[in-house]
Design a protein around this motif. Sequence first.
Motif, PDB file in Angstrom:
ATOM      1  N   TRP A  52     -22.335  46.665  59.309  1.00  0.00           N
ATOM      2  CA  TRP A  52     -20.982  47.122  59.613  1.00  0.00           C
ATOM      3  C   TRP A  52     -19.946  46.051  59.257  1.00  0.00           C
ATOM      4  N   ARG A  53     -20.274  44.808  59.529  1.00  0.00           N
ATOM      5  CA  ARG A  53     -19.331  43.713  59.263  1.00  0.00           C
ATOM      6  C   ARG A  53     -19.119  43.479  57.765  1.00  0.00           C
ATOM      7  N   LYS A  57     -13.085  45.656  52.299  1.00  0.00           N
ATOM      8  CA  LYS A  57     -11.797  45.463  52.962  1.00  0.00           C
ATOM      9  C   LYS A  57     -10.849  46.644  52.792  1.00  0.00           C
ATOM     10  N   PRO A  60     -10.864  50.968  56.718  1.00  0.00           N
ATOM     11  CA  PRO A  60     -10.350  50.465  58.001  1.00  0.00           C
ATOM     12  C   PRO A  60     -11.262  49.378  58.565  1.00  0.00           C
ATOM     13  N   LYS A  61     -10.784  48.623  59.529  1.00  0.00           N
ATOM     14  CA  LYS A  61     -11.570  47.551  60.128  1.00  0.00           C
ATOM     15  C   LYS A  61     -12.909  48.083  60.636  1.00  0.00           C
ATOM     16  N   TRP A  62     -13.951  47.262  60.453  1.00  0.00           N
ATOM     17  CA  TRP A  62     -15.292  47.727  60.794  1.00  0.00           C
ATOM     18  C   TRP A  62     -15.425  48.055  62.274  1.00  0.00           C
ATOM     19  N   GLN A  63     -14.683  47.353  63.153  1.00  0.00           N
ATOM     20  CA  GLN A  63     -14.739  47.645  64.588  1.00  0.00           C
ATOM     21  C   GLN A  63     -14.261  49.061  64.879  1.00  0.00           C
TER      22      GLN A  63
END
Length: 259
Positions: A52-53, A57, A60-63
Amino acid sequence: MCKNYPSNVSKEQFENIKSILENTKKRTKPRSLDLYEVFCAVLYVLKSGCQWRMLPKNFPKWQIVYYYFQAWSKNNDKEPSVLQLVLKKIVKAFRINNGRKEQTSFCIIDSQSVKNTDTTKNKGYDAGKKISEIKRHIAVDSQGLPHAIYITTAEKTDRNSAIIMIENEKENLSAVQKILVDAGYTGEKFASKIKTIINANVEVIKRNELHSFVVLPKRWVVERSFAWLEKCRRLWKNCEKKRLLCNLCIFVLQSTSLD
């Protein structure tokens, strides 16, 4: 804006499932996040097998992506997950487009063993193969589309797991009249239990000759479905228990045209 990766679905296809995905989280203000990009990011991780990390880029942000994936995967004994609802809608739409009824009258059941990794949450030990693994149980129609899914640890038997899977999806399988299985599901108890749950007849296909390769009638259909799953690298080994449903959405979305 995400790039046009091979794992992406078209925006026209996404519109068919957008309303289901949007109901996951109640909106108190206009949503600034594009759910299409989030969904494509999930498909990218599950198709490519990256962490996931390590999401590119331009997603959207992986979180955020992981949060939505967890929300879409969440289910309980009473209500199916969002991804299960998406999968059912896609399968029904595809069958209607092919001139078939929404519910199938014929199913093929089988299971597939998958090795666990050290990060797996739920593990089971197969004493026969002497490895830690899980089993993926699916019931597919004559086109190989999934109508029922059940995941267990390795020590669970195929017959008992298939009964639980049918019990969980008995409403979706209420029109099934015949179920095709291999020799691993042999037994009067299993057949009578299926007959009681959905009033379907069980046919066991056995090999006529030992030590020789024979293509069993209609059994290749479910094996092809398992081969479709293997196109997703996250399914080569079991990292987390909830990966199967989303990957099933991948191969159905990418192999059908619901425009």
